[in-house]
Scaffold this motif. Structure first.
Motif, mmCIF file in Angstrom:
data_model
loop_
_atom_site.group_PDB
_atom_site.id
_atom_site.type_symbol
_atom_site.label_atom_id
_atom_site.label_comp_id
_atom_site.label_asym_id
_atom_site.label_seq_id
_atom_site.Cartn_x
_atom_site.Cartn_y
_atom_site.Cartn_z
ATOM 1 N N ALA A 1 0.836 -1.192 0.000
ATOM 2 C CA ALA A 1 0.000 0.000 0.000
ATOM 3 C C ALA A 1 0.876 1.250 0.000
ATOM 4 O O ALA A 1 1.863 1.322 0.725
ATOM 5 N N GLU A 2 0.496 2.198 -0.815
ATOM 6 C CA GLU A 2 1.270 3.436 -0.894
ATOM 7 C C GLU A 2 0.838 4.379 0.225
ATOM 8 O O GLU A 2 -0.351 4.641 0.411
ATOM 9 N N ARG A 3 1.812 4.871 0.931
ATOM 10 C CA ARG A 3 1.533 5.807 2.015
ATOM 11 C C ARG A 3 0.948 7.107 1.464
ATOM 12 O O ARG A 3 1.446 7.650 0.477
ATOM 13 N N PRO A 4 -0.033 7.638 2.159
ATOM 14 C CA PRO A 4 -0.549 8.944 1.758
ATOM 15 C C PRO A 4 0.543 10.022 1.739
ATOM 16 O O PRO A 4 0.543 10.895 0.872
ATOM 17 N N THR A 5 1.494 9.934 2.660
ATOM 18 C CA THR A 5 2.550 10.942 2.699
ATOM 19 C C THR A 5 3.405 10.917 1.436
ATOM 20 O O THR A 5 3.902 11.957 1.003
ATOM 21 N N THR A 6 3.550 9.755 0.835
ATOM 22 C CA THR A 6 4.287 9.654 -0.433
ATOM 23 C C THR A 6 3.540 10.413 -1.517
ATOM 24 O O THR A 6 4.139 11.173 -2.289
ATOM 25 N N ILE A 7 2.247 10.225 -1.564
ATOM 26 C CA ILE A 7 1.401 10.914 -2.548
ATOM 27 C C ILE A 7 1.466 12.424 -2.327
ATOM 28 O O ILE A 7 1.598 13.201 -3.278
ATOM 29 N N TRP A 8 1.404 12.843 -1.068
ATOM 30 C CA TRP A 8 1.439 14.273 -0.765
ATOM 31 C C TRP A 8 2.789 14.884 -1.123
ATOM 32 O O TRP A 8 2.852 15.985 -1.682
ATOM 33 N N ARG A 9 3.864 14.160 -0.835
ATOM 34 C CA ARG A 9 5.203 14.661 -1.185
ATOM 35 C C ARG A 9 5.371 14.768 -2.704
ATOM 36 O O ARG A 9 5.986 15.707 -3.195
ATOM 37 N N GLU A 10 4.833 13.806 -3.426
ATOM 38 C CA GLU A 10 4.903 13.866 -4.893
ATOM 39 C C GLU A 10 4.150 15.091 -5.408
ATOM 40 O O GLU A 10 4.612 15.769 -6.323
ATOM 41 N N GLY A 11 3.015 15.373 -4.821
ATOM 42 C CA GLY A 11 2.248 16.561 -5.207
ATOM 43 C C GLY A 11 3.004 17.848 -4.941
ATOM 44 O O GLY A 11 2.986 18.776 -5.757
ATOM 45 N N ILE A 12 3.685 17.899 -3.821
ATOM 46 C CA ILE A 12 4.498 19.075 -3.490
ATOM 47 C C ILE A 12 5.611 19.237 -4.517
ATOM 48 O O ILE A 12 5.877 20.344 -4.989
ATOM 49 N N ALA A 13 6.261 18.153 -4.877
ATOM 50 C CA ALA A 13 7.372 18.201 -5.834
ATOM 51 C C ALA A 13 6.910 18.571 -7.238
ATOM 52 O O ALA A 13 7.651 19.219 -7.987
ATOM 53 N N GLU A 14 5.692 18.187 -7.604
ATOM 54 C CA GLU A 14 5.177 18.455 -8.952
ATOM 55 C C GLU A 14 4.730 19.905 -9.150
ATOM 56 O O GLU A 14 4.761 20.409 -10.277
ATOM 57 N N GLU A 15 4.306 20.558 -8.100
ATOM 58 C CA GLU A 15 3.768 21.918 -8.257
ATOM 59 C C GLU A 15 4.740 22.897 -8.908
ATOM 60 O O GLU A 15 4.332 23.617 -9.821
ATOM 61 N N PRO A 16 6.003 22.979 -8.492
ATOM 62 C CA PRO A 16 6.905 23.933 -9.153
ATOM 63 C C PRO A 16 7.070 23.640 -10.647
ATOM 64 O O PRO A 16 7.152 24.570 -11.454
ATOM 65 N N GLU A 17 7.094 22.364 -11.004
ATOM 66 C CA GLU A 17 7.197 21.994 -12.414
ATOM 67 C C GLU A 17 5.957 22.436 -13.180
ATOM 68 O O GLU A 17 6.062 22.955 -14.302
ATOM 69 N N GLU A 18 4.797 22.234 -12.598
ATOM 70 C CA GLU A 18 3.544 22.629 -13.234
ATOM 71 C C GLU A 18 3.440 24.147 -13.346
ATOM 72 O O GLU A 18 2.952 24.669 -14.349
ATOM 73 N N LEU A 19 3.899 24.845 -12.324
ATOM 74 C CA LEU A 19 3.901 26.307 -12.374
ATOM 75 C C LEU A 19 4.830 26.800 -13.480
ATOM 76 O O LEU A 19 4.466 27.686 -14.260
ATOM 77 N N ALA A 20 6.021 26.212 -13.551
ATOM 78 C CA ALA A 20 6.997 26.612 -14.572
ATOM 79 C C ALA A 20 6.488 26.314 -15.976
ATOM 80 O O ALA A 20 6.735 27.085 -16.906
ATOM 81 N N ALA A 21 5.753 25.224 -16.126
ATOM 82 C CA ALA A 21 5.226 24.848 -17.443
ATOM 83 C C ALA A 21 3.959 25.613 -17.782
ATOM 84 O O ALA A 21 3.480 25.548 -18.918
ATOM 85 N N GLY A 22 3.405 26.332 -16.818
ATOM 86 C CA GLY A 22 2.180 27.085 -17.051
ATOM 87 C C GLY A 22 0.930 26.221 -17.022
ATOM 88 O O GLY A 22 -0.140 26.664 -17.439
ATOM 89 N N THR A 23 1.043 25.006 -16.525
ATOM 90 C CA THR A 23 -0.120 24.116 -16.463
ATOM 91 C C THR A 23 -0.872 24.212 -15.139
ATOM 92 O O THR A 23 -1.895 23.563 -14.969
ATOM 93 N N LEU A 24 -0.353 25.014 -14.210
ATOM 94 C CA LEU A 24 -1.005 25.233 -12.928
ATOM 95 C C LEU A 24 -1.077 26.720 -12.660
ATOM 96 O O LEU A 24 -0.067 27.433 -12.743
ATOM 97 N N ASP A 25 -2.273 27.190 -12.367
ATOM 98 C CA ASP A 25 -2.482 28.584 -11.999
ATOM 99 C C ASP A 25 -1.814 28.802 -10.641
ATOM 100 O O ASP A 25 -2.014 28.005 -9.707
ATOM 101 N N PRO A 26 -1.030 29.865 -10.488
ATOM 102 C CA PRO A 26 -0.365 30.116 -9.201
ATOM 103 C C PRO A 26 -1.325 30.118 -8.010
ATOM 104 O O PRO A 26 -0.942 29.733 -6.905
ATOM 105 N N GLU A 27 -2.568 30.542 -8.238
ATOM 106 C CA GLU A 27 -3.540 30.532 -7.142
ATOM 107 C C GLU A 27 -3.926 29.120 -6.729
ATOM 108 O O GLU A 27 -4.429 28.909 -5.627
ATOM 109 N N GLY A 28 -3.682 28.143 -7.593
ATOM 110 C CA GLY A 28 -4.002 26.757 -7.288
ATOM 111 C C GLY A 28 -2.865 25.994 -6.639
ATOM 112 O O GLY A 28 -3.030 24.848 -6.238
#
Length: 133
Positions: A2-29
């Motif tokens: 089973a995958e720990r929820p904390t692993t999923i949350w850490r992956e989400g944290i790591a992905e946000e800067p990439e998404e922001l840089a690529a313009g696929t995530l609104d900074p407000e999100g």
């Protein structure tokens, strides 16, 4: 496993800067780092470490011992939630944590459907007695 929820949350944290840089995530999100500060992740992982250690001893456990393991992990997560003003785990987080507990028990040989049925509970009520998050 089973995958720990904390692993999923850490992956989400790591992905946000990439998404922001690529313009696929609104900074407000961009909210993952705010939702999951490192102290919350560390405290949750410590609880899950203990839970996983206790799971290794369930091979011949009776219902009371299994419910004891569930009670301890839920109460420890309650304490983490309280330390974060009662808002550490919202709906999505609660679902991930409950699913993680369910899957982990199942992977260690616990028939959750049979266990909960013997005690007049539905499968997804295994944490309800103690859960405040």
């Amino acid at each position: 496993m089973a995958e720990r929820p904390t692993t999923i949350w850490r992956e989400g944290i790591a992905e946000e800067p990439e998404e922001l840089a690529a313009g696929t995530l609104d900074p407000e999100g961009a909210c993952m780092a705010g939702l999951f500060p490192e102290d919350l992740l560390t405290a949750t992982d410590a609880v899950l470490d203990t839970f996983e250690t206790e799971l290794r001893c369930l091979a011949e456990a009776d219902d009371a011992q299994i419910f004891g393991v569930v009670e301890r992990v839920v109460l420890a997560l309650n304490a983490v939630n309280e330390a974060h003003d009662g808002s550490a785990y919202e709906t999505d987080e609660r679902e991930l944590l409950c699913d993680y507990i369910d899957r982990s028990l199942t992977e260690h040989g616990v028939d959750i459907v049979a266990l909960t049925a013997r005690h007049g509970l539905g499968r997804y009520q295994i944490t309800d007695k103690w859960r405040k998050w």
